[in-house]
Scaffold this motif. Sequence first.
Motif, PDB file in Angstrom:
ATOM      1  N   LYS A 212       0.821  -1.208   0.000  1.00 57.67           N
ATOM      2  CA  LYS A 212       0.000   0.000   0.000  1.00 57.67           C
ATOM      3  C   LYS A 212       0.854   1.257   0.000  1.00 57.67           C
ATOM      4  O   LYS A 212       0.547   2.244  -0.702  1.00 57.67           O
ATOM      5  CB  LYS A 212      -0.923  -0.020   1.220  1.00 57.67           C
ATOM      6  CG  LYS A 212      -1.883   1.155   1.284  1.00 57.67           C
ATOM      7  CD  LYS A 212      -2.816   1.025   2.487  1.00 57.67           C
ATOM      8  CE  LYS A 212      -3.783   2.215   2.551  1.00 57.67           C
ATOM      9  NZ  LYS A 212      -4.701   2.096   3.719  1.00 57.67           N
TER      10      LYS A 212
ATOM     11  N   HIS B 145       4.115   1.461  -0.893  1.00 68.82           N
ATOM     12  CA  HIS B 145       5.137   1.516  -1.960  1.00 68.82           C
ATOM     13  C   HIS B 145       4.669   0.719  -3.170  1.00 68.82           C
ATOM     14  O   HIS B 145       5.311  -0.276  -3.558  1.00 68.82           O
ATOM     15  CB  HIS B 145       6.470   0.979  -1.430  1.00 68.82           C
ATOM     16  CG  HIS B 145       6.926   1.628  -0.169  1.00 68.82           C
ATOM     17  ND1 HIS B 145       7.503   2.883  -0.148  1.00 68.82           N
ATOM     18  CD2 HIS B 145       6.863   1.207   1.131  1.00 68.82           C
ATOM     19  CE1 HIS B 145       7.785   3.205   1.111  1.00 68.82           C
ATOM     20  NE2 HIS B 145       7.408   2.210   1.899  1.00 68.82           N
ATOM     21  N   PRO B 146       3.584   1.130  -3.805  1.00 71.74           N
ATOM     22  CA  PRO B 146       3.043   0.346  -4.926  1.00 71.74           C
ATOM     23  C   PRO B 146       3.965   0.313  -6.147  1.00 71.74           C
ATOM     24  O   PRO B 146       3.841  -0.576  -6.989  1.00 71.74           O
ATOM     25  CB  PRO B 146       1.731   1.075  -5.246  1.00 71.74           C
ATOM     26  CG  PRO B 146       1.949   2.473  -4.748  1.00 71.74           C
ATOM     27  CD  PRO B 146       2.794   2.340  -3.524  1.00 71.74           C
ATOM     28  N   ASP B 147       4.889   1.234  -6.244  1.00 73.36           N
ATOM     29  CA  ASP B 147       5.762   1.321  -7.423  1.00 73.36           C
ATOM     30  C   ASP B 147       7.143   0.693  -7.200  1.00 73.36           C
ATOM     31  O   ASP B 147       8.088   0.995  -7.935  1.00 73.36           O
ATOM     32  CB  ASP B 147       5.919   2.786  -7.838  1.00 73.36           C
ATOM     33  CG  ASP B 147       4.588   3.423  -8.230  1.00 73.36           C
ATOM     34  OD1 ASP B 147       3.759   2.713  -8.824  1.00 73.36           O
ATOM     35  OD2 ASP B 147       4.394   4.612  -7.911  1.00 73.36           O
ATOM     36  N   TYR B 148       7.265  -0.161  -6.177  1.00 72.41           N
ATOM     37  CA  TYR B 148       8.555  -0.805  -5.930  1.00 72.41           C
ATOM     38  C   TYR B 148       8.971  -1.639  -7.147  1.00 72.41           C
ATOM     39  O   TYR B 148       8.128  -2.072  -7.950  1.00 72.41           O
ATOM     40  CB  TYR B 148       8.485  -1.687  -4.685  1.00 72.41           C
ATOM     41  CG  TYR B 148       7.789  -3.019  -4.918  1.00 72.41           C
ATOM     42  CD1 TYR B 148       8.526  -4.138  -5.315  1.00 72.41           C
ATOM     43  CD2 TYR B 148       6.408  -3.153  -4.771  1.00 72.41           C
ATOM     44  CE1 TYR B 148       7.897  -5.353  -5.554  1.00 72.41           C
ATOM     45  CE2 TYR B 148       5.781  -4.362  -5.001  1.00 72.41           C
ATOM     46  CZ  TYR B 148       6.528  -5.459  -5.390  1.00 72.41           C
ATOM     47  OH  TYR B 148       5.910  -6.654  -5.649  1.00 72.41           O
ATOM     48  N   ILE B 149      10.264  -1.886  -7.245  1.00 75.56           N
ATOM     49  CA  ILE B 149      10.795  -2.745  -8.316  1.00 75.56           C
ATOM     50  C   ILE B 149      11.606  -3.866  -7.683  1.00 75.56           C
ATOM     51  O   ILE B 149      12.517  -3.608  -6.878  1.00 75.56           O
ATOM     52  CB  ILE B 149      11.689  -1.950  -9.284  1.00 75.56           C
ATOM     53  CG1 ILE B 149      10.857  -0.879 -10.015  1.00 75.56           C
ATOM     54  CG2 ILE B 149      12.375  -2.877 -10.287  1.00 75.56           C
ATOM     55  CD1 ILE B 149      11.704   0.062 -10.849  1.00 75.56           C
TER      56      ILE B 149
ATOM     57  N   TYR C  67      14.066  -1.964  -5.258  1.00 80.39           N
ATOM     58  CA  TYR C  67      14.266  -0.518  -5.367  1.00 80.39           C
ATOM     59  C   TYR C  67      12.957   0.185  -5.030  1.00 80.39           C
ATOM     60  O   TYR C  67      11.871  -0.237  -5.451  1.00 80.39           O
ATOM     61  CB  TYR C  67      14.683  -0.140  -6.787  1.00 80.39           C
ATOM     62  CG  TYR C  67      16.152  -0.330  -7.074  1.00 80.39           C
ATOM     63  CD1 TYR C  67      17.045   0.733  -6.961  1.00 80.39           C
ATOM     64  CD2 TYR C  67      16.652  -1.569  -7.465  1.00 80.39           C
ATOM     65  CE1 TYR C  67      18.394   0.577  -7.229  1.00 80.39           C
ATOM     66  CE2 TYR C  67      17.999  -1.747  -7.734  1.00 80.39           C
ATOM     67  CZ  TYR C  67      18.868  -0.671  -7.613  1.00 80.39           C
ATOM     68  OH  TYR C  67      20.209  -0.847  -7.890  1.00 80.39           O
ATOM     69  N   ILE C  68      13.059   1.267  -4.283  1.00 83.66           N
ATOM     70  CA  ILE C  68      11.916   2.141  -3.996  1.00 83.66           C
ATOM     71  C   ILE C  68      12.341   3.556  -4.325  1.00 83.66           C
ATOM     72  O   ILE C  68      13.353   4.054  -3.801  1.00 83.66           O
ATOM     73  CB  ILE C  68      11.493   2.039  -2.522  1.00 83.66           C
ATOM     74  CG1 ILE C  68      11.084   0.606  -2.166  1.00 83.66           C
ATOM     75  CG2 ILE C  68      10.356   3.011  -2.211  1.00 83.66           C
ATOM     76  CD1 ILE C  68      10.802   0.388  -0.690  1.00 83.66           C
ATOM     77  N   ASP C  69      11.615   4.179  -5.233  1.00 83.45           N
ATOM     78  CA  ASP C  69      11.949   5.540  -5.691  1.00 83.45           C
ATOM     79  C   ASP C  69      13.388   5.605  -6.179  1.00 83.45           C
ATOM     80  O   ASP C  69      14.158   6.502  -5.799  1.00 83.45           O
ATOM     81  CB  ASP C  69      11.719   6.559  -4.571  1.00 83.45           C
ATOM     82  CG  ASP C  69      10.262   6.616  -4.128  1.00 83.45           C
ATOM     83  OD1 ASP C  69       9.384   6.373  -4.980  1.00 83.45           O
ATOM     84  OD2 ASP C  69      10.014   6.895  -2.946  1.00 83.45           O
ATOM     85  N   ASN C  70      13.756   4.600  -6.993  1.00 85.02           N
ATOM     86  CA  ASN C  70      15.092   4.525  -7.615  1.00 85.02           C
ATOM     87  C   ASN C  70      16.229   4.353  -6.604  1.00 85.02           C
ATOM     88  O   ASN C  70      17.390   4.600  -6.926  1.00 85.02           O
ATOM     89  CB  ASN C  70      15.363   5.777  -8.473  1.00 85.02           C
ATOM     90  CG  ASN C  70      14.394   5.883  -9.630  1.00 85.02           C
ATOM     91  OD1 ASN C  70      14.117   4.891 -10.311  1.00 85.02           O
ATOM     92  ND2 ASN C  70      13.875   7.087  -9.869  1.00 85.02           N
TER      93      ASN C  70
END
Length: 575
Positions: A148, A150-154, A208-211
Amino acid sequence: MQKLLLKDYDKIKPYLDDADYEGYNSNFVTMMMWDHEYEIFYEIKENYLIMLHTYMNEKFFAMPFCKPEYYQEALEYMLEYANKHNFIFRIDLAVEKFKILIEELYGNKFLYLHDEDFDDYIYSKVSLETLSGKKMQKRRNHFNAFLKEHPDYIYKEIEDEDIDNVLQCLKKWDFSRRIEESVVSEYIGIVYLLVHRHELNIKTGCIYIDNKLEAFIIGSPLKHSTIQIHVEKANKDIRGLYVAIGKLFLEQNYENYEFVNREEDMGLESLRKAKRALHPVKLLKKYTIILNNQTINQASDKDLYNIIDLWRSSFEDEDEKSTNFYFMNRYQKENTYVLKNNDLVVSMLQIIPYTLIFNEKEEDVYFILGVATNKTYRKQGLMKKLMNYVLSLSKYQNAKIILQAYNPELYYQFGFSQDYYHKVTEVDNNLYEDNFLIKTANNNDYIKLLNLYNQFCKKYTGYRKRNIEYYQNYLALRCEAFDEKIKVFDLNNKSIGYVIYSEEDVVIKISEIIYLEQAYLDMIIGHFMIFDKKVIIESDLKAIIKGDYKYVCTMMSNFLENNFQDNNFYINECL
């Protein structure tokens, strides 16, 4: 022997396969990761392979790598090698399957030492991967919170361009706390795995979170459908990140594996708590195997520091201050016996002379205290051997002996029974009134303390003889060491009793209460009501104290046959 190198894997793999050990220490990846610290050498014979490690100038073997039918042949060679090269034979981190077979072959030739700090934690892969079931509810909650927030994690495998980010995170997460030898050593091992990840049979993953790289993991396959997690690191400030890196790694790797080996907890309480919270399906026991080379002797001066170390590690209620008090004021080597294995003190027993009063007559007895065995040497029969040795000495064969015991059942076999109990009462403060009639008196009047004790003991047919030296030179020092105080009480200029007690934020614990009659006991207890704290009193059995109580066995004997329990004996000695 030759140095173990990365290129040797194909050469030694058949022997690793033949051994088929479960422990993560038998994984070639683990060997290479920690070789910089343990300096591994190996030698191949026709039927077996042996490995020799060196750590802090101490040499030890791994289990021999071979089929079980060649264990004895391999061990005979290892014993010969250790003797030839002048070091003490030792096998570290042996799994239970190996230990059982060696014990069948060699009996009591070896000691098999178990330390739970080095047991492997084994988990269900499905459980860690799916987070299903009631036991995983908290982890599911953490993972869902992570998704929820960090939906954009890689999530991805570690590639060359990620390595510098991994190392920078390591320095920030680990070195920011304090640079310890173990932290630096692990850092070196992680660098090795990353540099050689294509040559080793390992898998990696990172998030990665926010690069920004915030977590990474490294694992490899073990035998027995088991994966080993070598490294798992994450930013602790990000909720659910540790759960996420483990779950995602297992989802994307090792499809047909059933278990996950997450190594040991090294005795670190925080790590143990975290590993147990994951609900392991089993703990894989590990043993150290050494030659059984025991001797028993009276202690000598050179044994003192080993005895002190054993004392501190064996008795949880002892701290540095209380230990120093004992060894400066009570310890005597003449009363101490030690069992050594390969010249290391692994078990001790201290037995000191006491004088008891029975029906107004003095009688000499002995008091056994300080019986302890190194925790990794327990369940080997060493304490039994030491007790039998001491009790068979001529001066103790027909002696009357008392002892205190944390585990009374251990001493039944030596003829001791649970003979004397104290009453421990949590006082009901509502049933006592603050008492301002009695006054506190000079607690340095040691003659007064002794007289009070002797008057108190008149109602008993037996008690420990005390003298002025007991109060003047011993009890005062002991109270200082154990953070206790002595308080003497007077009523109308007459001394009516004393207490020895410790005081904490919310509780007062009275370890000895001496009173001349029941009415005075009530007054003394009433005095402590003014502090508005919980009061816990350890007393003789005749004391009538209002509150919830239980009986606690404080003394065993080999001669009283439960007569202590008839309330006609008083003893309150621990040292």
